[in-house]
Scaffold this motif. Structure first.
Motif, PDB file in Angstrom:
ATOM      1  N   ASP A  76      77.880  19.702  -5.330  1.00 26.92           N
ATOM      2  CA  ASP A  76      77.076  20.200  -5.782  1.00 26.92           C
ATOM      3  C   ASP A  76      76.900  19.094  -6.675  1.00 26.92           C
ATOM      4  O   ASP A  76      77.308  18.757  -7.889  1.00 26.92           O
ATOM      5  N   LEU A  77      75.385  19.077  -6.743  1.00 30.02           N
ATOM      6  CA  LEU A  77      74.721  18.110  -7.903  1.00 30.02           C
ATOM      7  C   LEU A  77      73.572  18.958  -8.188  1.00 30.02           C
ATOM      8  O   LEU A  77      72.714  18.886  -7.706  1.00 30.02           O
ATOM      9  N   ARG A  78      73.627  18.944 -10.374  1.00 33.97           N
ATOM     10  CA  ARG A  78      72.231  18.650 -10.872  1.00 33.97           C
ATOM     11  C   ARG A  78      71.803  18.404 -11.176  1.00 33.97           C
ATOM     12  O   ARG A  78      72.119  17.097 -12.020  1.00 33.97           O
ATOM     13  N   CYS A 129      66.580  16.658  -3.052  1.00 35.68           N
ATOM     14  CA  CYS A 129      66.943  18.250  -4.403  1.00 35.68           C
ATOM     15  C   CYS A 129      65.692  18.763  -4.066  1.00 35.68           C
ATOM     16  O   CYS A 129      65.209  19.122  -4.649  1.00 35.68           O
ATOM     17  N   ASN A 130      64.633  18.241  -2.929  1.00 32.81           N
ATOM     18  CA  ASN A 130      63.282  19.281  -2.849  1.00 32.81           C
ATOM     19  C   ASN A 130      62.683  18.457  -4.333  1.00 32.81           C
ATOM     20  O   ASN A 130      62.061  19.830  -4.590  1.00 32.81           O
ATOM     21  N   LEU A 131      62.557  18.281  -4.724  1.00 37.63           N
ATOM     22  CA  LEU A 131      61.517  17.958  -5.992  1.00 37.63           C
ATOM     23  C   LEU A 131      59.977  17.045  -5.843  1.00 37.63           C
ATOM     24  O   LEU A 131      59.782  16.075  -4.165  1.00 37.63           O
ATOM     25  N   ASP A 132      59.571  17.259  -6.116  1.00 36.79           N
ATOM     26  CA  ASP A 132      57.404  17.055  -6.302  1.00 36.79           C
ATOM     27  C   ASP A 132      58.037  14.949  -6.327  1.00 36.79           C
ATOM     28  O   ASP A 132      58.260  14.586  -6.997  1.00 36.79           O
ATOM     29  N   PRO A 138      59.203  16.909 -16.620  1.00 41.06           N
ATOM     30  CA  PRO A 138      60.304  16.966 -16.118  1.00 41.06           C
ATOM     31  C   PRO A 138      60.403  18.264 -15.049  1.00 41.06           C
ATOM     32  O   PRO A 138      59.928  18.527 -15.159  1.00 41.06           O
ATOM     33  N   GLN A 139      61.688  17.884 -14.227  1.00 44.71           N
ATOM     34  CA  GLN A 139      61.444  18.914 -13.182  1.00 44.71           C
ATOM     35  C   GLN A 139      63.374  18.686 -13.000  1.00 44.71           C
ATOM     36  O   GLN A 139      64.276  17.971 -13.206  1.00 44.71           O
ATOM     37  N   ASP A 140      64.066  19.748 -12.699  1.00 42.83           N
ATOM     38  CA  ASP A 140      65.434  20.479 -12.293  1.00 42.83           C
ATOM     39  C   ASP A 140      65.243  20.009 -11.054  1.00 42.83           C
ATOM     40  O   ASP A 140      64.245  20.918  -9.957  1.00 42.83           O
ATOM     41  N   GLY A 141      66.598  19.678 -10.040  1.00 40.27           N
ATOM     42  CA  GLY A 141      66.687  20.797  -8.491  1.00 40.27           C
ATOM     43  C   GLY A 141      68.071  20.321  -8.415  1.00 40.27           C
ATOM     44  O   GLY A 141      69.129  20.050  -9.211  1.00 40.27           O
ATOM     45  N   ARG A 142      68.866  20.541  -7.033  1.00 40.61           N
ATOM     46  CA  ARG A 142      70.330  20.443  -7.145  1.00 40.61           C
ATOM     47  C   ARG A 142      70.089  20.281  -6.095  1.00 40.61           C
ATOM     48  O   ARG A 142      68.969  20.000  -4.722  1.00 40.61           O
ATOM     49  N   ILE A 143      71.449  19.785  -5.551  1.00 35.26           N
ATOM     50  CA  ILE A 143      71.557  18.041  -3.952  1.00 35.26           C
ATOM     51  C   ILE A 143      73.117  19.106  -3.941  1.00 35.26           C
ATOM     52  O   ILE A 143      74.036  18.993  -4.281  1.00 35.26           O
ATOM     53  N   VAL A 144      72.914  19.580  -1.952  1.00 35.08           N
ATOM     54  CA  VAL A 144      74.030  19.683  -1.899  1.00 35.08           C
ATOM     55  C   VAL A 144      74.752  18.465  -0.547  1.00 35.08           C
ATOM     56  O   VAL A 144      73.716  18.132   0.079  1.00 35.08           O
ATOM     57  N   PHE A 145      75.805  17.738  -1.076  1.00 36.11           N
ATOM     58  CA  PHE A 145      75.680  16.389  -0.990  1.00 36.11           C
ATOM     59  C   PHE A 145      77.608  16.768   0.147  1.00 36.11           C
ATOM     60  O   PHE A 145      78.701  17.245  -0.915  1.00 36.11           O
ATOM     61  N   LYS A 146      77.421  16.586   1.221  1.00 36.31           N
ATOM     62  CA  LYS A 146      78.835  16.842   2.139  1.00 36.31           C
ATOM     63  C   LYS A 146      78.032  15.442   2.694  1.00 36.31           C
ATOM     64  O   LYS A 146      77.471  15.485   4.227  1.00 36.31           O
ATOM     65  N   GLN A 147      80.024  14.779   3.692  1.00 30.92           N
ATOM     66  CA  GLN A 147      80.125  14.021   4.096  1.00 30.92           C
ATOM     67  C   GLN A 147      81.345  14.114   4.645  1.00 30.92           C
ATOM     68  O   GLN A 147      82.679  14.314   4.124  1.00 30.92           O
TER      69      GLN A 147
END
Length: 577
Positions: free
Chosen positions: A271-273, A243-246, A253-262
């Motif tokens: 999508d995952l928050r 999710c492109n976090l450091d 704390p950090q927040d991000g998002r994952i687009v998960f496709k298979q």
């Protein structure tokens, strides 16, 4: 002897398709012997060069069935959820999908109508028969999914070998190379398993000597996996990279998002928050699963009673005013709001939403993501919306006086405004707005309705057991909904359909307080919350407890689940039923 009726129809269809000449058709129909179905197939393929697909298509047209190319069907963990593998192998069938109450099943033998009846009895779903090649169905049924799906145990064994010697420094390139460490497979497998298990959240929790993976399913967390503590850093880092976090920042704390496709072995598009937080033994991660296919449901599927559904639909179709949804986190408020917007979203209205975050993308709806770091808050978004000529506005949450003031102003100036509050019941929303500094007369003038809601686990329909209520349960049912009779309880050991829990899925319970003249007068004179609740009940409002008892009566849930979700109402002793 002449050919059978079905065999004759197959030959006729092949002739109509242009695959048999008139002469070939006459010769086949005039055969002195009576070949079986398999023998006719062999004759058509060997002597007349009919391909398997052409033969399948002709059979479908002759029998009035739809063809299905089983060879291209992708197996997944849910393939045999409705019909077990053994039953499919015994009858040479393959379940290939579900549309509403219809189960799509590929048959090798189209004449096995009794099998369709058995499936309907087992699943409670109506069967749509499709015709597939027997060889393809047999190949799928003997296909060992273990070769396609990486098992947790395999990944853990690989991880054990990788980390057995010492805990090495984690490099970003080690966590992005798809052919490298099994930590990538593990992260993917955790997400896949959670998705197919119907989980809403994934928790990665670092303990002193291990990291624990837990899924939240139907509102309750279940432990899925424990891994050695030395794996924690690599697993968390992999999630951060997704999710492109450091990965170097572990103190904040950090927040991000994952687009998960298979799409290779399983059809997954979610999508995952993601939220990370520094804890005492390392970084904890929570992933909220947002399934795009379940962004909205029809309002009747959300658990509204018949009376509440009629009232709620009338409210959301008002030209202006404010509708509030209240309840704790995870009570289904967002799903209800999205479903309401989806129902009233037509080409002649303009809809604007201010959300933090945007959980689902709705076609035809203009959605805005909040960014507090640059000053884009709910209040800022609302001010902007009022200058953009909207008909309907959705605000993710009213959490401060500024947002509340602008929301009420929007509702009073010809806009329909929908939003959420964190209160325990519907009547408490008035006190909450008053505490924010909103004048009572402005609340009473703008408010259309308040809907308080919770999510209650559904009892498994397969293994639930009839239950005669005890004295206390009878009293609760009598007081709440003036009813007595048998109910259901969950099977303690459950069954395979409900993962041995006794419950599967959730249903909403609602408390719908609709504004009226008596409520307006009470709000204006600053009446207590209890009085507002009594007025609502006088005009037909069912409390959360009453609605939960109605779900128990209907066999959707159990008394134990209802009482653990909402407590009994004290107001019921002197109220109208």
């Amino acid at each position: 002897m002449p050919l059978g009726r079905t065999q004759t129809q197959i030959i006729e269809k092949l002739h109509e398709m242009g695959k048999l000449t008139l002469e070939q058709r006459v010769i086949l129909l005039a055969r002195p012997d009576e070949p079986t179905g398999d023998q006719l197939d062999q004759i058509l393929q060997a002597d007349h060069h009919i391909t398997l697909f052409q033969l399948l298509l002709a059979k479908c047209r002759a029998l009035g069935l739809a063809p299905f190319n089983v060879g291209r069907y992708k197996m997944h963990n849910g393939t045999f959820e409705k019909i077990d593998l053994e039953f499919c192998q015994r009858n040479i069938i393959l379940p290939v999908g579900q549309v509403g109450d219809f189960l799509l099943v590929a048959f090798a033998n189209p004449f096995e109508t009794s099998v369709a009846t058995k499936i309907q009895d087992k699943t409670g779903l109506r069967v749509i028969r499709l015709l597939g090649r027997e060889a393809d169905i047999r190949e799928k049924l003997k296909h060992d999914q273990a070769h396609d799906i990486v098992q947790f145990s395999d990944v853990v064994d690989q991880l054990g070998a990788q980390f057995a010697d010492k805990e090495t420094e984690i490099k970003e390139e080690d966590l992005t190379n798809e052919e490298s460490a099994p930590i990538i497979l593990l992260a993917n497998r955790i997400i896949e398993e959670a998705y197919f298990a119907g989980a809403s959240d994934i928790h990665l929790e670092p303990w002193e000597k291990e990291i624990v993976v837990r899924y939240r399913i139907d509102g309750l967390t279940q432990e899925k996996l424990r891994l050695p503590g030395r794996v924690a850093g690599a697993l968390v880092a992999r999630v951060k990279i997704m999710c492109n976090l450091d990965i170097a920042e572990r103190r904040l704390p950090q927040d991000g998002r994952i687009v998960f496709k298979q799409y290779n072995k399983k059809n997954i598009d979610i999508d995952l928050r993601v939220s990370t937080a520094p804890l005492n033994y390392g970084e904890g991660v929570v992933l909220r699963i947002l399934d795009k296919q379940k962004s909205t449901l029809p309002l009747p599927a959300l658990g509204f009673s018949a009376a509440n559904l009629v009232q709620y639909r009338e409210c959301i179709r008002q030209p202006y005013g404010m509708i509030l949804h209240c309840g704790p986190t995870g009570s289904g408020k967002s799903m209800t709001l999205y479903s309401a917007l989806n129902e009233i979203n037509t080409t002649d209205v303009v809809i604007r939403t201010a959300e933090d975050p945007i959980e689902y993308t709705l076609p035809g709806v203009n959605q805005m993501q909040m960014h507090r770091q640059i000053g884009l808050t709910f209040a800022t978004a609302l001010r902007s919306f009022l200058r953009q000529d909207p008909d309907i506005i959705l605000v993710g949450e009213i959490r401060d006086q500024e947002t509340a003031n602008i929301a009420v102003e929007a509702a009073l100036t010809g806009h329909m405004l929908l939003s959420t509050l964190h209160t325990n019941d519907a009547a408490s929303s008035v006190a909450r707005l008053t505490d924010m500094g909103i004048e009572p007369f402005m609340i009473s003038s703008s408010l259309v309705a308040v809907c308080s809601q919770r999510l209650m686990r559904r009892v498994c329909r397969i293994c639930r057991q009839p239950h005669e209520p005890d004295e206390r349960e009878k009293e609760l049912l009598q007081r709440a909904i003036d009813w007595h009779g048998p109910i259901y309880k969950a099977q303690p050991s459950g069954c395979s359909k409900c993962s041995n829990t006794g419950y599967k899925g959730r249903v909403g319970i609602h408390e719908l307080l609709v504004n009226n003249e008596e409520l307006i007068e009470a709000i204006n004179r600053g009446a207590e919350t209890a009085e507002l609740k009594r007025i609502g009940m006088k005009y037909g409002m069912k409390t959360l407890h009453q609605d939960s008892m109605m779900k128990v009566r209907e066999g959707l849930s159990t008394m134990a689940e209802a009482l653990s979700t909402v407590p009994p109402d004290m107001e019921l002793r002197g109220s109208r039923k």
